[in-house]
Design a protein around this motif. Structure first.
Motif, PDB file in Angstrom:
ATOM      1  N   SER A 184     -14.658  -2.411   5.536  1.00  0.00           N
ATOM      2  CA  SER A 184     -13.853  -1.514   4.712  1.00  0.00           C
ATOM      3  C   SER A 184     -12.457  -1.240   5.280  1.00  0.00           C
ATOM      4  O   SER A 184     -11.545  -0.900   4.532  1.00  0.00           O
ATOM      5  CB  SER A 184     -14.585  -0.184   4.521  1.00  0.00           C
TER       6      SER A 184
ATOM      7  N   GLY B  98      -6.157  -1.910  -7.496  1.00  0.00           N
ATOM      8  CA  GLY B  98      -7.383  -2.265  -6.796  1.00  0.00           C
ATOM      9  C   GLY B  98      -7.238  -2.198  -5.294  1.00  0.00           C
ATOM     10  O   GLY B  98      -6.298  -1.598  -4.781  1.00  0.00           O
ATOM     11  N   ASN B  99      -8.195  -2.821  -4.602  1.00  0.00           N
ATOM     12  CA  ASN B  99      -8.088  -2.857  -3.148  1.00  0.00           C
ATOM     13  C   ASN B  99      -7.854  -4.292  -2.676  1.00  0.00           C
ATOM     14  O   ASN B  99      -7.763  -5.218  -3.491  1.00  0.00           O
ATOM     15  CB  ASN B  99      -9.317  -2.208  -2.502  1.00  0.00           C
TER      16      ASN B  99
ATOM     17  N   ASP C 273     -10.920  -2.600   1.929  1.00  0.00           N
ATOM     18  CA  ASP C 273     -10.902  -1.517   0.946  1.00  0.00           C
ATOM     19  C   ASP C 273      -9.549  -0.829   0.839  1.00  0.00           C
ATOM     20  O   ASP C 273      -9.424   0.177   0.123  1.00  0.00           O
ATOM     21  CB  ASP C 273     -11.937  -0.447   1.316  1.00  0.00           C
TER      22      ASP C 273
ATOM     23  N   PRO D 192      -6.358   0.492  -0.510  1.00  0.00           N
ATOM     24  CA  PRO D 192      -6.032   0.594  -1.932  1.00  0.00           C
ATOM     25  C   PRO D 192      -4.621   0.116  -2.260  1.00  0.00           C
ATOM     26  O   PRO D 192      -3.657   0.532  -1.633  1.00  0.00           O
ATOM     27  CB  PRO D 192      -6.154   2.097  -2.199  1.00  0.00           C
TER      28      PRO D 192
ATOM     29  N   GLU E 130      -1.995  -0.773  -5.745  1.00  0.00           N
ATOM     30  CA  GLU E 130      -1.886  -0.600  -7.188  1.00  0.00           C
ATOM     31  C   GLU E 130      -2.796  -1.666  -7.827  1.00  0.00           C
ATOM     32  O   GLU E 130      -2.678  -2.845  -7.507  1.00  0.00           O
ATOM     33  CB  GLU E 130      -0.430  -0.868  -7.595  1.00  0.00           C
TER      34      GLU E 130
ATOM     35  N   PHE F  56       0.843  -1.186   0.000  1.00  0.00           N
ATOM     36  CA  PHE F  56       0.000   0.000   0.000  1.00  0.00           C
ATOM     37  C   PHE F  56       0.865   1.217   0.000  1.00  0.00           C
ATOM     38  O   PHE F  56       2.036   1.124   0.360  1.00  0.00           O
ATOM     39  CB  PHE F  56      -0.794   0.110   1.302  1.00  0.00           C
TER      40      PHE F  56
END
Lengths: 287, 287
Positions: free
Chosen positions: B158, B168-169, B162, B164, B166, A165
Protein backbone atom coordinates in the motif's frame (compact mmCIF):
# COMPACT_ATOMS: atom_id res chain seq x y z
CA UNK A 1 33.23 -3.43 14.28
CA UNK A 2 32.76 -3.16 10.53
CA UNK A 3 33.04 0.19 8.79
CA UNK A 4 29.74 1.52 7.51
CA UNK A 5 29.33 1.58 3.72
CA UNK A 6 28.62 5.33 3.74
CA UNK A 7 31.84 6.07 5.63
CA UNK A 8 33.96 3.92 3.37
CA UNK A 9 32.31 5.55 0.37
CA UNK A 10 33.05 9.07 1.65
CA UNK A 11 36.69 8.14 2.18
CA UNK A 12 37.07 6.61 -1.27
CA UNK A 13 35.32 9.53 -2.96
CA UNK A 14 37.56 12.04 -1.19
CA UNK A 15 40.56 10.12 -2.55
CA UNK A 16 39.42 9.27 -6.07
CA UNK A 17 36.33 11.33 -6.81
CA UNK A 18 32.75 10.53 -7.66
CA UNK A 19 33.21 8.48 -10.85
CA UNK A 20 31.58 5.07 -11.21
CA UNK A 21 32.34 2.85 -14.19
CA UNK A 22 29.39 0.78 -15.38
CA UNK A 23 30.20 -2.76 -16.49
CA UNK A 24 27.60 -3.80 -19.09
CA UNK A 25 29.44 -6.43 -21.13
CA UNK A 26 28.49 -6.62 -24.80
CA UNK A 27 30.37 -9.22 -26.84
CA UNK A 28 30.28 -7.15 -30.03
CA UNK A 29 32.05 -4.30 -28.22
CA UNK A 30 34.92 -6.29 -26.72
CA UNK A 31 38.46 -6.01 -28.16
CA UNK A 32 38.30 -8.34 -31.15
CA UNK A 33 41.52 -10.20 -30.51
CA UNK A 34 41.13 -10.75 -26.78
CA UNK A 35 40.32 -14.44 -26.12
CA UNK A 36 38.52 -14.33 -29.45
CA UNK A 37 37.65 -18.01 -29.70
CA UNK A 38 36.67 -18.48 -26.08
CA UNK A 39 33.04 -18.76 -24.92
CA UNK A 40 31.21 -15.50 -24.05
CA UNK A 41 31.77 -15.65 -20.29
CA UNK A 42 35.52 -16.22 -20.81
CA UNK A 43 35.78 -13.31 -23.23
CA UNK A 44 33.99 -11.06 -20.72
CA UNK A 45 36.26 -12.13 -17.88
CA UNK A 46 39.38 -11.72 -19.98
CA UNK A 47 38.32 -8.14 -20.68
CA UNK A 48 37.65 -7.33 -17.03
CA UNK A 49 40.81 -9.06 -15.82
CA UNK A 50 42.73 -6.57 -17.95
CA UNK A 51 40.61 -3.49 -17.35
CA UNK A 52 39.69 -3.64 -13.64
CA UNK A 53 43.25 -2.73 -12.57
CA UNK A 54 43.20 0.20 -15.04
CA UNK A 55 39.86 1.30 -13.60
CA UNK A 56 41.03 0.89 -9.99
CA UNK A 57 44.03 3.10 -10.73
CA UNK A 58 41.73 6.04 -11.41
CA UNK A 59 38.29 5.55 -9.84
CA UNK A 60 36.76 4.14 -6.66
CA UNK A 61 33.69 2.26 -7.85
CA UNK A 62 32.32 -0.05 -10.53
CA UNK A 63 28.70 -0.90 -11.21
CA UNK A 64 28.27 -4.25 -13.00
CA UNK A 65 24.73 -4.60 -14.39
CA UNK A 66 23.85 -8.24 -13.83
CA UNK A 67 21.47 -8.32 -16.83
CA UNK A 68 24.37 -8.32 -19.28
CA UNK A 69 25.93 -11.29 -17.46
CA UNK A 70 22.66 -13.23 -16.95
CA UNK A 71 22.28 -12.87 -20.70
CA UNK A 72 24.71 -15.82 -20.92
CA UNK A 73 22.85 -18.02 -18.45
CA UNK A 74 24.48 -19.76 -15.52
CA UNK A 75 27.97 -19.33 -17.00
CA UNK A 76 27.30 -15.61 -17.34
CA UNK A 77 26.05 -15.51 -13.76
CA UNK A 78 29.31 -17.11 -12.64
CA UNK A 79 31.16 -14.42 -14.63
CA UNK A 80 29.21 -11.76 -12.71
CA UNK A 81 30.34 -13.31 -9.41
CA UNK A 82 33.93 -13.47 -10.62
CA UNK A 83 33.83 -9.89 -11.95
CA UNK A 84 32.66 -8.67 -8.54
CA UNK A 85 35.42 -10.67 -6.87
CA UNK A 86 38.11 -9.33 -9.20
CA UNK A 87 36.87 -5.78 -8.72
CA UNK A 88 36.99 -6.01 -4.94
CA UNK A 89 40.39 -7.67 -5.11
CA UNK A 90 41.57 -4.64 -7.12
CA UNK A 91 40.34 -2.40 -4.28
CA UNK A 92 37.16 -1.18 -5.97
CA UNK A 93 33.82 -0.80 -4.27
CA UNK A 94 31.15 -2.75 -6.16
CA UNK A 95 27.59 -1.58 -6.72
CA UNK A 96 25.65 -4.60 -7.97
CA UNK A 97 23.12 -3.18 -10.41
CA UNK A 98 20.53 -5.90 -9.88
CA UNK A 99 17.31 -3.86 -9.58
CA UNK A 100 15.58 -6.61 -7.61
CA UNK A 101 12.34 -6.10 -5.71
CA UNK A 102 10.12 -8.83 -4.26
CA UNK A 103 8.03 -9.68 -1.18
CA UNK A 104 9.72 -10.05 2.21
CA UNK A 105 10.68 -13.74 2.30
CA UNK A 106 11.94 -13.57 -1.27
CA UNK A 107 13.83 -10.36 -0.58
CA UNK A 108 15.66 -12.23 2.19
CA UNK A 109 16.96 -14.68 -0.39
CA UNK A 110 18.06 -11.90 -2.75
CA UNK A 111 19.79 -9.95 0.03
CA UNK A 112 21.66 -12.98 1.30
CA UNK A 113 22.92 -13.88 -2.17
CA UNK A 114 23.69 -10.47 -3.63
CA UNK A 115 25.40 -8.87 -0.65
CA UNK A 116 27.89 -11.76 -0.87
CA UNK A 117 29.14 -10.28 -4.15
CA UNK A 118 28.62 -6.53 -3.93
CA UNK A 119 29.09 -3.74 -1.37
CA UNK A 120 25.86 -2.06 -2.44
CA UNK A 121 22.84 -2.94 -4.58
CA UNK A 122 20.23 -1.14 -6.66
CA UNK A 123 16.62 -1.97 -5.74
CA UNK A 124 13.05 -1.38 -6.96
CA UNK A 125 10.75 0.54 -4.59
CA UNK A 126 7.34 -0.57 -5.95
CA UNK A 127 6.61 -3.15 -3.21
CA UNK A 128 7.41 -0.79 -0.32
CA UNK A 129 9.22 -1.18 3.02
CA UNK A 130 8.87 -4.87 3.75
CA UNK A 131 10.45 -5.72 0.39
CA UNK A 132 13.46 -3.58 1.34
CA UNK A 133 13.90 -4.47 5.01
CA UNK A 134 16.29 -7.41 4.50
CA UNK A 135 18.57 -4.99 2.62
CA UNK A 136 18.05 -2.00 4.92
CA UNK A 137 19.03 -4.09 7.93
CA UNK A 138 22.46 -4.62 6.39
CA UNK A 139 22.76 -0.84 5.86
CA UNK A 140 21.89 -0.13 9.49
CA UNK A 141 23.94 -2.87 11.11
CA UNK A 142 26.76 -3.47 8.71
CA UNK A 143 28.97 -2.51 5.85
CA UNK A 144 26.50 -2.67 3.00
CA UNK A 145 24.53 -0.03 1.08
CA UNK A 146 21.53 0.31 -1.23
CA UNK A 147 20.48 2.70 -3.98
CA UNK A 148 16.73 2.73 -4.46
CA UNK A 149 15.29 3.64 -7.87
CA UNK A 150 13.72 7.07 -7.50
CA UNK A 151 13.97 8.74 -10.92
CA UNK A 152 15.36 6.56 -13.69
CA UNK A 153 17.25 7.80 -16.75
CA UNK A 154 15.08 6.27 -19.48
CA UNK A 155 12.66 8.24 -21.70
CA UNK A 156 9.46 6.61 -20.38
CA UNK A 157 10.44 7.11 -16.72
CA UNK A 158 7.85 9.89 -16.64
CA UNK A 159 4.87 7.57 -17.23
CA UNK A 160 4.60 6.54 -13.60
CA UNK A 161 7.37 8.43 -11.81
CA UNK A 162 5.85 11.82 -12.74
CA UNK A 163 2.28 10.96 -11.83
CA UNK A 164 1.03 13.87 -9.74
CA UNK A 165 -0.08 13.36 -6.16
CA UNK A 166 -1.12 15.81 -3.60
CA UNK A 167 2.26 17.15 -2.52
CA UNK A 168 4.32 16.07 -5.50
CA UNK A 169 4.74 13.22 -7.93
CA UNK A 170 5.45 9.52 -7.43
CA UNK A 171 9.24 9.81 -7.58
CA UNK A 172 9.06 12.50 -4.89
CA UNK A 173 6.88 10.24 -2.74
CA UNK A 174 9.52 7.52 -3.14
CA UNK A 175 12.21 10.09 -2.32
CA UNK A 176 10.46 10.97 0.96
CA UNK A 177 10.41 7.30 1.95
CA UNK A 178 14.08 6.94 1.02
CA UNK A 179 14.83 9.88 3.32
CA UNK A 180 12.97 8.13 6.13
CA UNK A 181 14.78 4.81 5.52
CA UNK A 182 18.07 6.70 5.43
CA UNK A 183 17.33 8.42 8.76
CA UNK A 184 16.17 5.14 10.35
CA UNK A 185 19.31 3.34 9.20
CA UNK A 186 21.71 5.58 11.16
CA UNK A 187 19.68 7.69 13.58
CA UNK A 188 22.63 8.59 15.81
CA UNK A 189 25.15 9.60 13.17
CA UNK A 190 25.33 12.81 11.21
CA UNK A 191 26.23 12.88 7.52
CA UNK A 192 25.28 10.60 4.72
CA UNK A 193 23.66 7.23 5.41
CA UNK A 194 24.12 3.97 3.52
CA UNK A 195 20.62 4.25 2.01
CA UNK A 196 20.95 6.05 -1.31
CA UNK A 197 18.88 6.81 -4.40
CA UNK A 198 19.19 6.33 -8.15
CA UNK A 199 18.47 9.54 -10.07
CA UNK A 200 18.96 9.72 -13.84
CA UNK A 201 21.36 12.36 -15.20
CA UNK A 202 18.82 12.92 -17.97
CA UNK A 203 16.62 14.78 -15.45
CA UNK A 204 19.40 16.91 -13.98
CA UNK A 205 17.25 19.97 -13.38
CA UNK A 206 15.40 18.06 -10.65
CA UNK A 207 18.52 17.14 -8.67
CA UNK A 208 18.29 20.20 -6.42
CA UNK A 209 14.72 19.49 -5.31
CA UNK A 210 15.57 15.80 -4.80
CA UNK A 211 18.53 16.82 -2.63
CA UNK A 212 16.16 18.82 -0.44
CA UNK A 213 13.94 15.77 -0.08
CA UNK A 214 16.84 13.37 0.61
CA UNK A 215 19.49 15.36 2.51
CA UNK A 216 21.29 12.28 3.86
CA UNK A 217 21.31 9.99 0.81
CA UNK A 218 24.08 9.31 -1.67
CA UNK A 219 22.80 9.83 -5.21
CA UNK A 220 23.84 7.31 -7.83
CA UNK A 221 23.47 9.10 -11.16
CA UNK A 222 23.46 7.01 -14.35
CA UNK A 223 22.60 8.25 -17.82
CA UNK A 224 25.71 10.31 -18.60
CA UNK A 225 27.12 9.83 -22.10
CA UNK A 226 25.27 7.43 -24.41
CA UNK A 227 21.94 8.15 -22.71
CA UNK A 228 22.33 11.91 -23.16
CA UNK A 229 23.04 13.29 -19.67
CA UNK A 230 25.83 15.88 -19.24
CA UNK A 231 28.30 15.90 -16.34
CA UNK A 232 28.26 19.71 -16.28
CA UNK A 233 24.58 19.73 -15.25
CA UNK A 234 25.02 17.65 -12.10
CA UNK A 235 26.46 20.17 -9.61
CA UNK A 236 23.27 20.31 -7.53
CA UNK A 237 23.71 16.70 -6.49
CA UNK A 238 26.98 17.39 -4.61
CA UNK A 239 27.62 19.03 -1.27
CA UNK A 240 30.26 21.71 -0.76
CA UNK A 241 32.96 19.08 -0.22
CA UNK A 242 32.15 17.31 -3.48
CA UNK A 243 30.50 14.47 -1.57
CA UNK A 244 27.05 12.94 -1.74
CA UNK A 245 26.83 11.90 -5.37
CA UNK A 246 28.27 9.24 -7.66
CA UNK A 247 28.16 9.60 -11.43
CA UNK A 248 28.11 6.48 -13.58
CA UNK A 249 29.32 6.14 -17.14
CA UNK A 250 29.35 2.80 -18.95
CA UNK A 251 29.65 2.82 -22.74
CA UNK A 252 31.60 6.10 -22.82
CA UNK A 253 34.43 4.40 -20.93
CA UNK A 254 34.27 0.68 -21.62
CA UNK A 255 33.44 1.14 -25.31
CA UNK A 256 35.80 4.08 -25.91
CA UNK A 257 37.45 2.10 -28.72
CA UNK A 258 36.55 0.14 -31.83
CA UNK A 259 36.75 -3.65 -31.41
CA UNK A 260 39.63 -3.77 -33.92
CA UNK A 261 41.77 -1.11 -32.15
CA UNK A 262 45.09 -2.32 -30.83
CA UNK A 263 45.38 0.60 -28.41
CA UNK A 264 42.08 -0.13 -26.65
CA UNK A 265 43.71 -0.09 -23.20
CA UNK A 266 45.06 3.41 -23.81
CA UNK A 267 41.67 4.56 -25.06
CA UNK A 268 39.97 3.27 -21.94
CA UNK A 269 42.60 4.95 -19.76
CA UNK A 270 42.12 8.18 -21.70
CA UNK A 271 38.34 8.05 -21.34
CA UNK A 272 38.73 7.33 -17.63
CA UNK A 273 41.00 10.29 -16.98
CA UNK A 274 38.77 12.59 -19.02
CA UNK A 275 35.72 11.47 -17.00
CA UNK A 276 37.56 11.79 -13.68
CA UNK A 277 38.84 15.29 -14.46
CA UNK A 278 35.43 16.41 -15.74
CA UNK A 279 33.91 15.34 -12.42
CA UNK A 280 36.74 16.85 -10.45
CA UNK A 281 36.27 20.27 -12.13
CA UNK A 282 32.54 20.04 -11.51
CA UNK A 283 33.06 19.43 -7.79
CA UNK A 284 35.46 22.38 -7.59
CA UNK A 285 32.72 24.60 -9.00
CA UNK A 286 30.27 23.61 -6.27
CA UNK A 287 29.96 26.75 -4.15
CA UNK B 1 2.88 -19.67 -37.16
CA UNK B 2 3.38 -19.97 -33.43
CA UNK B 3 0.43 -20.20 -31.09
CA UNK B 4 -0.07 -17.11 -28.97
CA UNK B 5 0.64 -17.52 -25.25
CA UNK B 6 -2.86 -16.32 -24.34
CA UNK B 7 -4.48 -18.94 -26.59
CA UNK B 8 -2.36 -21.77 -25.27
CA UNK B 9 -3.08 -20.60 -21.74
CA UNK B 10 -6.85 -20.59 -22.36
CA UNK B 11 -6.67 -24.12 -23.74
CA UNK B 12 -4.62 -25.41 -20.81
CA UNK B 13 -6.84 -23.70 -18.25
CA UNK B 14 -9.97 -25.18 -19.82
CA UNK B 15 -8.40 -28.65 -19.48
CA UNK B 16 -6.74 -28.39 -16.09
CA UNK B 17 -8.07 -25.29 -14.36
CA UNK B 18 -6.50 -22.10 -13.06
CA UNK B 19 -4.02 -23.50 -10.53
CA UNK B 20 -0.38 -22.45 -10.61
CA UNK B 21 2.20 -24.10 -8.37
CA UNK B 22 4.91 -21.78 -7.11
CA UNK B 23 8.41 -23.26 -6.96
CA UNK B 24 10.34 -21.43 -4.20
CA UNK B 25 12.94 -24.00 -3.16
CA UNK B 26 13.96 -23.90 0.50
CA UNK B 27 16.54 -26.47 1.55
CA UNK B 28 15.14 -26.82 5.05
CA UNK B 29 11.74 -27.76 3.61
CA UNK B 30 12.90 -30.50 1.22
CA UNK B 31 12.31 -34.18 2.01
CA UNK B 32 15.11 -34.97 4.39
CA UNK B 33 16.25 -38.22 2.79
CA UNK B 34 16.17 -37.09 -0.83
CA UNK B 35 19.75 -36.68 -2.10
CA UNK B 36 20.56 -35.65 1.46
CA UNK B 37 24.33 -35.31 1.07
CA UNK B 38 24.27 -33.62 -2.33
CA UNK B 39 24.97 -29.90 -2.80
CA UNK B 40 21.97 -27.52 -2.62
CA UNK B 41 21.33 -27.28 -6.35
CA UNK B 42 21.31 -31.09 -6.67
CA UNK B 43 18.89 -31.47 -3.79
CA UNK B 44 16.58 -28.91 -5.37
CA UNK B 45 16.70 -30.63 -8.76
CA UNK B 46 16.17 -34.06 -7.22
CA UNK B 47 13.00 -32.72 -5.60
CA UNK B 48 11.65 -31.19 -8.79
CA UNK B 49 12.58 -34.22 -10.90
CA UNK B 50 10.24 -36.21 -8.71
CA UNK B 51 7.52 -33.63 -8.23
CA UNK B 52 7.13 -31.94 -11.64
CA UNK B 53 5.45 -35.05 -13.12
CA UNK B 54 3.08 -35.16 -10.12
CA UNK B 55 2.31 -31.47 -10.65
CA UNK B 56 1.85 -31.87 -14.41
CA UNK B 57 -0.68 -34.66 -13.80
CA UNK B 58 -3.01 -32.20 -12.08
CA UNK B 59 -2.23 -28.58 -13.07
CA UNK B 60 -1.18 -26.61 -16.13
CA UNK B 61 1.38 -24.13 -14.82
CA UNK B 62 4.31 -23.68 -12.50
CA UNK B 63 5.89 -20.44 -11.35
CA UNK B 64 9.53 -20.83 -10.28
CA UNK B 65 10.74 -17.75 -8.37
CA UNK B 66 14.31 -17.25 -9.52
CA UNK B 67 15.35 -15.60 -6.22
CA UNK B 68 15.28 -18.94 -4.41
CA UNK B 69 17.56 -20.44 -7.07
CA UNK B 70 19.91 -17.41 -7.36
CA UNK B 71 20.29 -17.82 -3.61
CA UNK B 72 22.79 -20.59 -4.48
CA UNK B 73 24.78 -18.54 -6.97
CA UNK B 74 25.65 -19.72 -10.47
CA UNK B 75 24.92 -23.35 -9.60
CA UNK B 76 21.49 -22.29 -8.35
CA UNK B 77 20.94 -20.30 -11.53
CA UNK B 78 21.74 -23.44 -13.55
CA UNK B 79 19.19 -25.30 -11.41
CA UNK B 80 16.59 -22.66 -12.35
CA UNK B 81 17.29 -23.24 -16.04
CA UNK B 82 17.06 -27.00 -15.57
CA UNK B 83 13.87 -26.73 -13.51
CA UNK B 84 12.24 -24.70 -16.30
CA UNK B 85 13.40 -27.28 -18.85
CA UNK B 86 12.08 -30.21 -16.81
CA UNK B 87 8.76 -28.44 -16.30
CA UNK B 88 8.27 -27.78 -19.99
CA UNK B 89 9.34 -31.33 -20.80
CA UNK B 90 6.58 -32.49 -18.45
CA UNK B 91 4.09 -30.42 -20.46
CA UNK B 92 3.76 -27.55 -18.00
CA UNK B 93 3.66 -23.88 -18.93
CA UNK B 94 6.34 -21.96 -17.05
CA UNK B 95 5.92 -18.48 -15.60
CA UNK B 96 9.39 -17.27 -14.69
CA UNK B 97 8.90 -15.16 -11.57
CA UNK B 98 11.88 -12.89 -12.20
CA UNK B 99 10.38 -9.43 -11.46
CA UNK B 100 12.98 -7.70 -13.62
CA UNK B 101 12.69 -4.08 -14.74
CA UNK B 102 15.46 -1.97 -16.30
CA UNK B 103 16.07 0.61 -19.05
CA UNK B 104 15.52 -0.38 -22.71
CA UNK B 105 18.91 -1.75 -23.75
CA UNK B 106 19.19 -3.72 -20.51
CA UNK B 107 15.63 -4.97 -20.83
CA UNK B 108 16.59 -6.41 -24.23
CA UNK B 109 19.25 -8.53 -22.52
CA UNK B 110 16.80 -9.74 -19.86
CA UNK B 111 14.10 -10.57 -22.43
CA UNK B 112 16.48 -12.51 -24.63
CA UNK B 113 17.78 -14.59 -21.72
CA UNK B 114 14.63 -15.21 -19.74
CA UNK B 115 12.24 -16.02 -22.58
CA UNK B 116 14.64 -18.85 -23.44
CA UNK B 117 13.61 -20.56 -20.22
CA UNK B 118 10.03 -19.53 -19.53
CA UNK B 119 6.78 -19.07 -21.46
CA UNK B 120 5.90 -15.96 -19.49
CA UNK B 121 7.65 -13.60 -17.07
CA UNK B 122 6.73 -11.30 -14.20
CA UNK B 123 7.98 -7.70 -14.59
CA UNK B 124 8.25 -4.43 -12.64
CA UNK B 125 6.35 -1.44 -14.08
CA UNK B 126 8.25 1.43 -12.39
CA UNK B 127 10.36 2.40 -15.44
CA UNK B 128 7.40 2.52 -17.86
CA UNK B 129 6.86 1.45 -21.48
CA UNK B 130 10.36 1.46 -22.90
CA UNK B 131 11.53 -0.89 -20.16
CA UNK B 132 8.79 -3.33 -21.15
CA UNK B 133 8.88 -3.09 -24.96
CA UNK B 134 11.42 -5.90 -25.52
CA UNK B 135 9.04 -8.19 -23.63
CA UNK B 136 5.82 -6.80 -25.10
CA UNK B 137 7.12 -7.39 -28.63
CA UNK B 138 7.31 -11.11 -27.87
CA UNK B 139 3.72 -11.01 -26.60
CA UNK B 140 2.51 -9.30 -29.79
CA UNK B 141 4.51 -11.29 -32.31
CA UNK B 142 5.08 -14.61 -30.65
CA UNK B 143 4.27 -17.24 -28.10
CA UNK B 144 5.37 -15.50 -24.93
CA UNK B 145 3.51 -13.64 -22.19
CA UNK B 146 4.11 -11.19 -19.35
CA UNK B 147 2.49 -10.45 -16.00
CA UNK B 148 3.18 -6.92 -14.85
CA UNK B 149 3.16 -6.14 -11.12
CA UNK B 150 0.05 -4.09 -10.44
CA UNK B 151 -0.96 -4.87 -6.86
CA UNK B 152 1.39 -7.08 -4.92
CA UNK B 153 0.44 -9.41 -2.08
CA UNK B 154 2.79 -8.07 0.63
CA UNK B 155 1.70 -5.96 3.62
CA UNK B 156 3.58 -2.79 2.59
CA UNK B 157 2.26 -2.88 -0.99
CA UNK B 158 0.00 0.00 0.00
CA UNK B 159 2.87 2.45 0.63
CA UNK B 160 3.24 3.36 -3.03
CA UNK B 161 0.61 1.31 -4.85
CA UNK B 162 -2.25 3.01 -2.96
CA UNK B 163 -0.97 6.57 -3.36
CA UNK B 164 -3.96 8.59 -4.50
CA UNK B 165 -3.94 10.38 -7.85
CA UNK B 166 -6.62 12.25 -9.58
CA UNK B 167 -8.69 9.38 -10.97
CA UNK B 168 -7.43 6.62 -8.71
CA UNK B 169 -4.30 5.30 -7.08
CA UNK B 170 -0.92 4.24 -8.47
CA UNK B 171 -1.82 0.59 -8.97
CA UNK B 172 -4.89 1.68 -10.94
CA UNK B 173 -2.72 3.96 -13.09
CA UNK B 174 -0.47 0.96 -13.77
CA UNK B 175 -3.57 -1.14 -14.50
CA UNK B 176 -4.71 1.38 -17.13
CA UNK B 177 -1.33 1.17 -18.86
CA UNK B 178 -1.44 -2.64 -18.72
CA UNK B 179 -4.84 -2.49 -20.45
CA UNK B 180 -3.35 -0.33 -23.16
CA UNK B 181 -0.31 -2.61 -23.62
CA UNK B 182 -2.70 -5.59 -23.74
CA UNK B 183 -4.85 -3.93 -26.43
CA UNK B 184 -1.76 -2.89 -28.43
CA UNK B 185 -0.35 -6.42 -28.30
CA UNK B 186 -3.30 -8.02 -30.11
CA UNK B 187 -5.44 -5.26 -31.61
CA UNK B 188 -7.22 -7.53 -34.10
CA UNK B 189 -8.14 -10.39 -31.84
CA UNK B 190 -10.91 -10.58 -29.29
CA UNK B 191 -10.46 -12.22 -25.90
CA UNK B 192 -7.57 -12.20 -23.53
CA UNK B 193 -4.18 -10.92 -24.62
CA UNK B 194 -0.74 -12.19 -23.59
CA UNK B 195 -0.14 -9.09 -21.45
CA UNK B 196 -1.33 -9.91 -17.93
CA UNK B 197 -1.15 -8.45 -14.43
CA UNK B 198 -0.05 -9.62 -10.99
CA UNK B 199 -2.67 -8.93 -8.33
CA UNK B 200 -2.25 -10.19 -4.76
CA UNK B 201 -4.94 -12.46 -3.33
CA UNK B 202 -4.54 -10.53 -0.10
CA UNK B 203 -6.42 -7.62 -1.70
CA UNK B 204 -9.24 -9.72 -3.17
CA UNK B 205 -11.95 -7.10 -2.70
CA UNK B 206 -10.29 -4.97 -5.38
CA UNK B 207 -10.29 -7.69 -8.06
CA UNK B 208 -13.64 -6.59 -9.52
CA UNK B 209 -12.53 -2.98 -10.07
CA UNK B 210 -9.19 -4.18 -11.51
CA UNK B 211 -11.09 -6.44 -13.91
CA UNK B 212 -13.03 -3.41 -15.15
CA UNK B 213 -9.75 -1.58 -15.76
CA UNK B 214 -8.07 -4.56 -17.45
CA UNK B 215 -10.78 -6.45 -19.34
CA UNK B 216 -8.34 -8.31 -21.62
CA UNK B 217 -5.59 -9.27 -19.18
CA UNK B 218 -4.96 -12.57 -17.47
CA UNK B 219 -4.60 -12.02 -13.72
CA UNK B 220 -1.84 -13.93 -11.94
CA UNK B 221 -2.90 -14.06 -8.30
CA UNK B 222 -0.29 -15.01 -5.69
CA UNK B 223 -0.71 -14.76 -1.95
CA UNK B 224 -3.08 -17.68 -1.31
CA UNK B 225 -2.22 -19.88 1.69
CA UNK B 226 0.84 -18.87 3.72
CA UNK B 227 0.41 -15.18 2.87
CA UNK B 228 -3.23 -15.18 4.02
CA UNK B 229 -5.31 -14.95 0.84
CA UNK B 230 -8.38 -17.20 0.45
CA UNK B 231 -9.35 -18.97 -2.77
CA UNK B 232 -13.04 -18.44 -2.01
CA UNK B 233 -12.63 -14.66 -2.31
CA UNK B 234 -11.26 -14.66 -5.85
CA UNK B 235 -14.39 -15.18 -7.98
CA UNK B 236 -14.39 -11.63 -9.34
CA UNK B 237 -11.15 -12.31 -11.21
CA UNK B 238 -12.71 -14.98 -13.46
CA UNK B 239 -15.02 -14.65 -16.44
CA UNK B 240 -18.17 -16.77 -16.83
CA UNK B 241 -16.19 -19.61 -18.42
CA UNK B 242 -13.73 -19.75 -15.53
CA UNK B 243 -11.05 -18.11 -17.65
CA UNK B 244 -8.92 -15.00 -17.18
CA UNK B 245 -7.24 -15.70 -13.88
CA UNK B 246 -4.50 -17.93 -12.51
CA UNK B 247 -4.13 -18.60 -8.80
CA UNK B 248 -0.71 -19.42 -7.38
CA UNK B 249 0.07 -21.40 -4.29
CA UNK B 250 3.63 -22.24 -3.26
CA UNK B 251 4.25 -23.34 0.32
CA UNK B 252 0.75 -24.83 0.75
CA UNK B 253 1.57 -27.40 -1.95
CA UNK B 254 5.33 -27.86 -2.06
CA UNK B 255 5.69 -27.79 1.74
CA UNK B 256 2.56 -29.82 2.50
CA UNK B 257 4.71 -32.28 4.47
CA UNK B 258 7.33 -32.35 7.19
CA UNK B 259 10.89 -32.94 5.96
CA UNK B 260 10.96 -36.27 7.79
CA UNK B 261 7.71 -37.62 6.27
CA UNK B 262 8.08 -40.71 4.12
CA UNK B 263 4.76 -40.10 2.37
CA UNK B 264 5.72 -36.61 1.15
CA UNK B 265 4.76 -37.44 -2.46
CA UNK B 266 1.25 -38.43 -1.38
CA UNK B 267 0.95 -35.28 0.71
CA UNK B 268 1.90 -33.10 -2.25
CA UNK B 269 -0.57 -34.97 -4.46
CA UNK B 270 -3.26 -34.50 -1.83
CA UNK B 271 -2.55 -30.79 -1.50
CA UNK B 272 -2.60 -30.45 -5.30
CA UNK B 273 -5.96 -32.14 -5.70
CA UNK B 274 -7.43 -30.12 -2.84
CA UNK B 275 -6.20 -26.86 -4.45
CA UNK B 276 -7.45 -27.89 -7.91
CA UNK B 277 -10.89 -28.83 -6.65
CA UNK B 278 -11.17 -25.68 -4.55
CA UNK B 279 -10.49 -23.62 -7.68
CA UNK B 280 -12.80 -25.73 -9.78
CA UNK B 281 -15.71 -25.22 -7.35
CA UNK B 282 -14.97 -21.50 -7.30
CA UNK B 283 -15.15 -21.28 -11.09
CA UNK B 284 -18.44 -23.19 -11.11
CA UNK B 285 -19.86 -20.56 -8.77
CA UNK B 286 -18.97 -17.74 -11.14
CA UNK B 287 -22.36 -16.56 -12.46
Amino acid sequence: MVERFSNRLAREVSKKGAAVVGLDPRLEALPRDLARNAPPEERILAFYRETLPLIAAQVALVKPNIAFFERYGAAGYAAYEETCRLAREAGLLVIGDIKRGDVGSTAEAYAEEHFRHADALTLHPYLGSDSLQPFLRRCAAGDRGVFILVRTSNPSASEFQDLPFEGGNLSQAVARKVAQWAADSSPDEPGFSSVGAVLGATYAKDLGPYRELMPRSWFLIPGVGAQGGEVADLAAAFDTEGQGALVNQSRGIMQAFDPGDEDWRQKIEGALSHFVSELSSLCKQVP
